[in-house]
Design a protein around this motif. Structure first.
Motif, short mmCIF file in Angstrom:
data_model
loop_
_atom_site.label_atom_id
_atom_site.label_comp_id
_atom_site.label_asym_id
_atom_site.label_seq_id
_atom_site.Cartn_x
_atom_site.Cartn_y
_atom_site.Cartn_z
N SER A 258 -1.12 5.51 4.97
CA SER A 258 -2.43 5.56 5.64
C SER A 258 -3.51 6.08 4.70
N GLY A 259 -3.12 7.04 3.82
CA GLY A 259 -4.09 7.56 2.85
C GLY A 259 -4.50 6.49 1.86
N ALA A 260 -3.51 5.71 1.36
CA ALA A 260 -3.80 4.62 0.43
C ALA A 260 -4.65 3.55 1.11
N ALA A 261 -4.36 3.28 2.39
CA ALA A 261 -5.12 2.28 3.13
C ALA A 261 -6.56 2.73 3.30
N LEU B 251 0.83 -1.21 0.00
CA LEU B 251 0.00 0.00 0.00
C LEU B 251 0.87 1.25 0.00
N LYS B 252 2.01 1.19 0.67
CA LYS B 252 2.91 2.33 0.67
C LYS B 252 3.40 2.63 -0.74
N GLU B 253 3.76 1.55 -1.48
CA GLU B 253 4.24 1.73 -2.86
C GLU B 253 3.12 2.24 -3.76
N LEU B 254 1.89 1.74 -3.56
CA LEU B 254 0.76 2.23 -4.36
C LEU B 254 0.50 3.70 -4.08
#
Length: 314
Positions: A297-300, A283-286
């Motif tokens: 956290s925003g992607a999550a 999710l961090k990479e996305l």
């Protein structure tokens, strides 16, 4: 020192050559040996003989050196083979009845102040630290065993009398070594399973080469265990991440099959497209691939919205 027996034998081989400088320590080291491997033999007319047996050649030589340094008793040395294990030699040092036998039994705690045979009569020298160390060294040479640190942490000292076992336990405790007691056949076993206490014991009895070897193995084992824990944790995280990514792809495919993706807000459509394009990314990479980039956290948060929308279609 590849196996348990050879490590224990190597410790005894290290301890066997030197004879203590102080006469009192010579007496106490010999006393520990006599207590550990000595057998009292009663003859007619109140005469007493003493027999010491060991399967260690270095230990037998140490007994002889200490006898010469401490006493003037006459003795005989015999080498025999065990009946069951014919490959193993037994070294027997026989001291026939003579005036000096009583002194040897006294320094081993077999005779009290009245000259009577007893289970345990503590020699006065054991009040001294250096003499206690010598006595423990003699006890280990006679009845001690240490497992190879590559395999397990285990130290044993054995004796046959309850009072003697209690005295040994107190001596060990005076050096911060808490030994447990167990009965095994006709012997009482004091054993230690903590690596730091075994290392401390090796220092107490003067086995400094063995101590360094033990410490080295312990450090290497701890490093290996730490690396293994880290690798296992990372593998678990990767597996968890892969499982979560697969569920996310499945949910997004469900939204696309239902024709719901086109009606989603642009940020959600963007993340859904990135997940389908990079199914193995975190999710961090996305989040870093988003335009503009968003935090993990925003992607999550966006992914949770996509998952909730997919669940509502079920």
């Amino acid at each position: 020192m590849a196996d348990e027996q050879s490590f224990s034998a190597a410790v005894k081989a290290e301890l066997s050559p030197p004879v203590p400088d102080q006469p009192c320590c010579r007496r106490m080291e010999l006393g520990g040996l006599v207590r550990a491997i000595g057998r009292v033999e009663l003859h007619g007319g109140g005469r007493v003989a003493l027999s010491l047996s060991t399967d260690s050649a270095p230990v037998s030589r140490k007994v002889i050196r200490l006898l010469r340094a401490v006493s003037h008793v006459e003795y005989k040395v015999m080498v025999m083979r065990r009946r069951k294990l014919r490959k193993n030699l037994v070294y027997r040092i026989y001291i026939p009845p003579q005036p000096g036998v009583g002194e040897l039994l006294q320094i081993a705690g077999f005779i009290d102040e009245r000259g009577n045979l007893t289970e345990w009569a503590e020699p006065l020298e054991l009040a001294n630290d250096h003499c206690r160390r010598a006595y423990l060294r003699g006890t280990f040479l006679g009845s001690g065993w240490i497992a190879s640190p590559e395999k397990q942490h285990h130290l044993e000292l054995s004796t046959t009398a309850t009072e003697a076992a209690d005295a040994l336990g107190q001596m060990l405790f005076s050096y911060g070594i808490a030994a447990r007691l167990a009965a095994r056949r006709d012997a009482l076993i004091l054993y230690v399973k903590e690596a730091d206490q075994i290392i401390r014991f090796l220092g107490v009895i003067g086995a400094h080469q063995a101590l360094l070897r033990y410490e080295e193995v312990r450090v290497l084992k701890e490093m290996k265990n730490r690396v293994n824990r880290q690798v296992n944790a990372e593998m678990a995280n990767v597996a968890k991440q892969a499982d979560a990514a697969a569920r996310q792809v499945e949910a997004i495919e469900r939204l696309r099959a239902a024709g719901a993706l086109s009606s989603l807000p642009a940020p959600l459509r963007e993340l859904a497209a990135l997940r389908l394009a990079y199914p193995d990314a975190s999710l961090k990479e996305l989040g870093e691939l988003c335009r503009p980039p968003v935090s993990k956290s925003g992607a999550a948060h966006r992914m949770r919205q996509l998952m909730a929308l997919s669940d509502s279609l079920m």
